[in-house]
Write an enzyme that holds these catalytic residues in place. Structure first.
Site, PDB file in Angstrom:
ATOM      1  CE  LYS A 198       0.034   5.358  -1.924  1.00  0.00           C
ATOM      2  NZ  LYS A 198      -1.018   4.791  -2.685  1.00  0.00           N
ATOM      3  CG  HIS A 215      -5.794  -2.249   0.375  1.00  0.00           C
ATOM      4  ND1 HIS A 215      -5.033  -1.955  -0.736  1.00  0.00           N
ATOM      5  CD2 HIS A 215      -5.265  -1.549   1.406  1.00  0.00           C
ATOM      6  CE1 HIS A 215      -4.078  -1.103  -0.378  1.00  0.00           C
ATOM      7  NE2 HIS A 215      -4.199  -0.847   0.915  1.00  0.00           N
ATOM      8  CD1 TRP A 235      -8.195   3.667  -1.569  1.00  0.00           C
ATOM      9  CD2 TRP A 235      -9.763   4.794  -2.696  1.00  0.00           C
ATOM     10  NE1 TRP A 235      -8.139   4.979  -1.174  1.00  0.00           N
ATOM     11  CE2 TRP A 235      -9.087   5.694  -1.852  1.00  0.00           C
ATOM     12  CE3 TRP A 235     -10.788   5.282  -3.512  1.00  0.00           C
ATOM     13  CZ2 TRP A 235      -9.402   7.054  -1.794  1.00  0.00           C
ATOM     14  CZ3 TRP A 235     -11.100   6.637  -3.450  1.00  0.00           C
ATOM     15  CH2 TRP A 235     -10.415   7.494  -2.605  1.00  0.00           C
ATOM     16  CB  SER A 292      -0.947  -0.059   1.192  1.00  0.00           C
ATOM     17  OG  SER A 292      -2.056   0.715   0.913  1.00  0.00           O
TER      18      SER A 292
HETATM   19  C1  GCU Z   1      -5.446   4.619   1.756  1.00  0.00           C
HETATM   20  C2  GCU Z   1      -4.828   5.500   0.720  1.00  0.00           C
HETATM   21  C3  GCU Z   1      -3.958   4.711  -0.250  1.00  0.00           C
HETATM   22  C4  GCU Z   1      -2.945   3.902   0.535  1.00  0.00           C
HETATM   23  C5  GCU Z   1      -3.652   3.075   1.569  1.00  0.00           C
HETATM   24  C6  GCU Z   1      -2.732   2.315   2.535  1.00  0.00           C
HETATM   25  O1  GCU Z   1      -6.366   3.740   1.166  1.00  0.00           O
HETATM   26  O2  GCU Z   1      -5.872   6.189   0.076  1.00  0.00           O
HETATM   27  O3  GCU Z   1      -3.291   5.562  -1.145  1.00  0.00           O
HETATM   28  O4  GCU Z   1      -2.197   3.105  -0.347  1.00  0.00           O
HETATM   29  O5  GCU Z   1      -4.444   3.898   2.409  1.00  0.00           O
HETATM   30  O6  GCU Z   1      -1.592   2.669   2.712  1.00  0.00           O
HETATM   31  O7  GCU Z   1      -3.263   1.377   3.157  1.00  0.00           O
END
Ligand code: GCU
Length: 435
Positions: A268, A406, A356, A264
């Protein structure tokens, strides 16, 4: 490209027909439609080989390495994530705790305190390392930061709880209760059993994941002095790099085979780490979504505006605001970041219910990065057929989409490891007769 995009729209419709889950990050008052299939074709996806200096198309690996890649990295540093903080002036590794008989006898456990220092002061963070008890000298490794503390991914009582819980409860009444709560997110036993070392640290120690000055002042930027603050993702990436510095001091680690993994927001982070730091031979980007693997120009799922104007402005360079609701102005997209990892190994994953993060946009991000891998001889690349659930694509890059929400699971790790082995990494499993 046109074919891929058209196919992309059809696939997107498949997702849109499903009921969209609520996300705490969707603000009704913002009035945006996050799942509009019409948006996905609004902007063309720039060719990753087209040079940013306007000098035409990159035609060789050498041209990519000398001109195109540095220009792309410079763009991401300036406009998207901010620059990676400089190397610390001082760096020390203290072995604070260890055992030669960990995880039921299959591993050596090492807990280090890494202290980084510069003109403004110092900061210390904990690293938990498990190394298989094997008899070969050179062991490949994963570095993967965690969200809640090293003790959340281990059930061993000796594993330290992060210091920050003393001042920042992070919504947790008793941090001890988090011990072993996230064992499947970084399954250290599975990883060690298969012959890989695993190093983890809590990202929050490098930059508390919150808006505002208080968090910024507690972040690693404080070591560089007043008014030297910067954004969070590059601070976390810098943490990955310091753990790599630590592994480089350990003779038993095969430092030519070290992967950076992350889930997540930490996916990144893994991509930014790998794009900048070529010591990482492999990047495992798990469910990174918007500003990770997914193409921003599709405007499907999370988007730049919701990130920089509402939820996470402190993750990015302030310049990213220019592109909020203005993705057409971006000369690049996230496939450019992925391409900076070529010719090293790259694995992208999605979860089928993670709308998402835009699973199809993630796969398209990978597909559009492949021409850079082709410059180095890569030939076996995924198509949108790789969107078939739990049918991993392991070619010259890797991708899978897992059923469910997720998350990062044992299934994801099993595949990260399978792919490493397929690509010639030599695991060093524990010698069971030693038990
Ligand atoms: C949120 C956010 C995402 C991120 C995620 C996470 O959903 O909007 O961009 O990747 O949290 O880190 O769990």
């Amino acid at each position: 490209m046109t074919f891929a995009l058209l196919a992309g729209i059809c696939q997107a419709e498949k997702y849109v027909t499903k009921k969209q889950p609520e996300s705490k990050y969707m603000f009704e008052k913002y009035g945006l439609t996050f799942y509009d299939a019409e948006n996905v074709n609004a902007y063309p996806i720039p060719d990753v080989l087209e040079r940013l200096d306007g000098k035409g198309k990159t035609s060789s690996a050498k041209e990519w390495t000398v001109f195109s890649r540095p220009q792309i990295i410079e763009f991401f540093d300036r406009e998207i994530y901010g620059a990676i903080p400089p190397r610390p002036k001082s760096l020390s590794f203290e072995l604070a705790e260890s055992s030669d008989d960990a995880l039921g006898g299959i591993a050596k456990r090492r807990q280090y305190k890494i202290t980084v220092g510069a003109d403004g002061g110092s900061l210390t963070f904990d690293v938990l390392l498990y190394v298989p008890k094997s008899d070969t000298g050179k062991i490949p490794a994963f570095i993967c930061p965690n969200f809640n503390g090293n003790h959340s991914v281990s059930d061993e009582k000796e594993v330290f709880i992060p210091q920050f819980y003393k001042i920042d409860k992070k919504g947790v009444s008793d941090p001890e209760k988090l011990r072993a709560q996230k064992l499947t997110r970084i399954p250290v036993r599975d990883i060690v059993s298969r012959g890989f070392a695993i190093a983890t640290f809590c990202y929050y120690e490098l930059y508390p994941d919150k808006k505002g000055e208080k968090a910024a002042n507690r972040s690693v930027y404080k070591i560089f002095g007043k008014d030297k603050s910067g954004p969070a993702i590059v601070a976390w990436a810098w943490g990955n790099m310091r753990v790599m510095d630590l592994l480089e001091t350990l003779p038993e680690i095969d430092t030519r085979h070290v992967a950076v993994a992350g889930h997540s927001r930490l996916s990144k982070t893994a991509l930014v780490t790998g794009a900048h730091d070529e010591r990482f031979a492999y990047v495992c980007a798990n469910n990174g979504g918007c500003m990770g693997e997914a193409l921003s120009k599709r405007r499907y799922g999370e988007n730049i505006a919701s990130m920089v104007n509402i939820n996470f402005p402190y993750w990015f360079s302030p310049n990213l605001k220019k592109y909020a609701d203005n993705e057409g102005a971006l000369p690049i997209d996230q496939h450019h970041l992925l391409a900076c990892i070529a010719p090293r190994m790259l694995y992208v994953t999605s979860s089928a219910e993670d709308y998402w993060a835009d699973p199809e946009g993630q796969l398209l991000g990978l597909i559009h990065a492949c021409p850079a891998f082709a410059l180095f001889g890569g030939k076996n690349f995924p198509t949108l057929d790789a969107l078939e659930i739990e049918s991993p694509f392991h070619g010259d890059v890797a991708y899978h989409i897992r059923s469910g929400k997720h998350n990062i699971t044992q299934y994801d790790w099993k595949n990260f490891i399978d792919y490493a082995i397929k690509r010639g990494w030599k695991p060093s499993p524990p010698k069971l007769s030693d038990k």
